[in-house]
Design an enzyme around this catalytic site. Structure first.
Site, short mmCIF file in Angstrom:
data_model
loop_
_atom_site.label_atom_id
_atom_site.label_comp_id
_atom_site.label_asym_id
_atom_site.label_seq_id
_atom_site.Cartn_x
_atom_site.Cartn_y
_atom_site.Cartn_z
N ASP A 36 0.82 -1.21 0.00
CA ASP A 36 0.00 0.00 0.00
C ASP A 36 0.85 1.26 0.00
O ASP A 36 2.05 1.22 -0.19
CB ASP A 36 -1.05 -0.02 1.11
N LYS A 58 -4.76 3.84 -1.66
CA LYS A 58 -5.55 4.83 -2.37
C LYS A 58 -4.77 5.29 -3.60
O LYS A 58 -3.55 5.35 -3.58
CB LYS A 58 -5.78 6.05 -1.47
N MET A 173 -1.10 9.15 12.21
CA MET A 173 -2.41 9.39 11.58
C MET A 173 -3.13 10.57 12.24
O MET A 173 -4.36 10.58 12.31
CB MET A 173 -3.32 8.14 11.69
#
Ligand code: SAH
Length: 507
Positions: A36, A58, A173
């Site tokens: 990823d 993404k 995050m």
């Protein structure tokens, strides 16, 4: 069919060098690689050419794959008998959802192993010059999720405890919640003056840092449009950065450097750029291939001992010469009694790798110097062989002929236009993403201009440093309307890199 295995591998925080040896082995042996956004794509270069490579992060044209879909994918691929390497940024078990993936594998009876990785929580501060612990500042640190919904009634984070009970706080995050995080910490007793560092894309060439205090960092971040992926580091240790910042101080840090050499030759320059903190972007303008006709070279090889000198003017010249020698079922013994000249240290090294000693290397790596050095060594009538590229300059054979030598030029290889993506380079120039262009020969300049094929080249190159390996290359550039910003003093890759370091194109 025997079911396969899944390796949950920590890829490290971004610098591809920060993967473990075990992790790298898992990449090499995988038949399927699932990766990823935070795992460095550069690591995929180590995958087997037959491996199936699946991106689950993404991307501009689609959403990231959902966690349950990823779990499913791992199970299916393993059931098909594959060796699956699940490559995850940092460490797989530090907010990597590696635990969930492992549970799913267990439930499906699939074998798995975990290969821990270097987590961004520790490595990113290190690359920003911040040790997460330090005797004078703190004796503990915590890694905390920053993406807990701030509107949630009951927080899973014991804000009262971490605010004052722990020295260094690393939030992952957390960029979206930065105002909330700083507020909570102040509310629960941490001094508003506590230093905070934000580090984005840490350990990569794009690393950026921003320093403030709990009371002002949210505003600063907003002003600087500072986004994910970034870590938030809170604590007195942040102050050490003033003294210990090292990565961001490297001479080429933050610079993207275009490498225009052929793919085979690019790596030495690219590696050097990386060592100096820069980011090489390879755009091979030249491709080296076999010559069309080897009759002249074959004839020369059959009569090698009749030559007094053989002059090699490039690494490729040496490589292709010996390839041909081998095809003719001969070896270095054919060179018995022949004197050997190499134009520079790299060519010499290449010759030495074949077990040969080189008789002469000029002090300056140009044809003119060779001639000066050979004077007195070459007698009128001596046969001199020049095995080289089809487009080599004529000055060397001419000068040798003037000395009375009997010069024979034979083509060992030819260079053709590289097949790189010129559109991408143009786009990068437009976006001002490229800071330095390097040219290591006249043909790299010529081919660069040819490949880009634009009318407004000068405009595109306005803010770019153009670095040339020497006066001949610089002249070619000027003839083609390109302003040369710096020229190497020593006409080698090392000299070129030195020249680039003298410039500061960042501002
Ligand atoms: N398993 C990972 C963390 C995954 S959570 C690890 O051990 O590092 C994702 C978060 O990690 C990002 O939102 C960011 O906060 C942090 N992160 C990961 N790589 C980073 C990097 N190179 N620079 C800054 N932050 C990074």
């Amino acid at each position: 069919m025997i079911s396969g295995i899944v390796y949950l591998v920590g890829a490290g925080p971004g610098d591809p060098g920060l993967i473990t040896m075990k992790g790298l082995n898992c990449i090499r042996k995988a038949s399927v690689i699932v990766y990823d956004r935070l795992a460095s794509p550069k690591l995929l270069a180590y995958a087997s050419p037959d491996a199936e490579i699946i991106y689950v992060g993404k991307s501009p044209d689609r959403h990231a794959m959902k966690q349950h879909e990823i779990n499913q994918l791992l199970v299916e691929k393993a059931k098909d008998g594959n060796i699956v390497t699940r490559l995850k940024g940092g460490d797989p078990f530090v907010f990597g959802r590696g635990g969930e993936e492992a549970e799913e594998l267990v439930e499906n009876g699939i074998r798995f192993e975990v290969v821990p990785g270097i987590t961004s929580a520790v490595a990113v501060p290190a690359y920003a010059g911040i040790p997460v612990t330090h005797r004078d500042a703190t004796s503990n640190f915590a890694v905390i999720t920053g993406n807990e919904d701030p509107t949630k009634e009951e927080s899973n984070i014991a804000w009262d405890k971490i605010a004052t009970g722990i020295g260094t706080l690393v939030f992952l995050m957390g960029m979206g919640n930065l105002p909330h995080i700083s507020e909570k910490l102040i509310q629960h007793g941490r001094s508003p003056k506590t230093p905070v560092a934000l580090v984005r894309w840490g350990t990569r060439p794009e690393q950026r840092s921003l320093v403030g205090t709990l009371e002002n960092i949210a505003d600063k971040a907003k002003e600087a449009d500072f986004r994910n992926p970034a870590i938030i580091l809170v604590g007195e240790v942040v102050k050490l950065r003033d003294k210990l910042s090292w990565f961001e101080n490297k001479p080429l840090f933050g610079k993207q450097v275009l490498v225009t050499r052929s793919r085979q030759q690019a790596s030495a320059l690219s590696r050097r750029i990386e060592e100096l903190g820069g980011e090489p972007y390879e755009f091979p303008t030249i491709q080296v291939t076999a010559a069309d006709d080897y009759t002249p070279l074959d004839n020369a090889i059959k009569n090698l001992s009749s030559y007094r000198w053989v002059i090699f003017t490039s690494v490729n010249g040496v490589k292709y010469f010996f390839k041909r020698l081998k095809i003719l079922n001969k070896d270095v013994r054919e060179l018995h009694g022949v004197k050997i000249c190499a134009i520079g240290p790299k060519t010499r090294e290449e010759l030495e790798s074949f077990g040969l000693l080189v008789d002469y290397v000029p002090g300056e790596y140009r044809a003119e110097q060779i001639v000066a050095g050979l004077k007195g060594n070459v007698q009128p009538g001596d046969k001199v062989l020049l095995p080289r590229a089809d487009i080599a300059r004529k000055i060397l054979p001419q000068a040798l002929a003037e000395m009375g030598a009997n010069v024979e030029e034979v083509t060992t290889y030819k260079t053709i236009l590289g097949a790189g993506d010129a559109g991408k380079v143009i786009e990068k120039l437009k976006q001002k993403e490229l800071h330095v262009l390097t040219f290591t020969s006249s043909s790299t300049v010529r081919n660069f201009v040819k490949l880009l094929d634009v009318d407004n080249l000068n405009e595109l190159l306005q803010d770019v440093v153009v670095a040339s390996i020497g006066p001949i290359t610089s002249n070619t550039a000027r003839e083609l309307g390109i302003d040369v910003t710096v020229e190497a003093k020593e006409y080698t890759i090392r000299g070129l890199v030195e020249a680039v370091m003298q410039t500061d194109s960042r501002d």
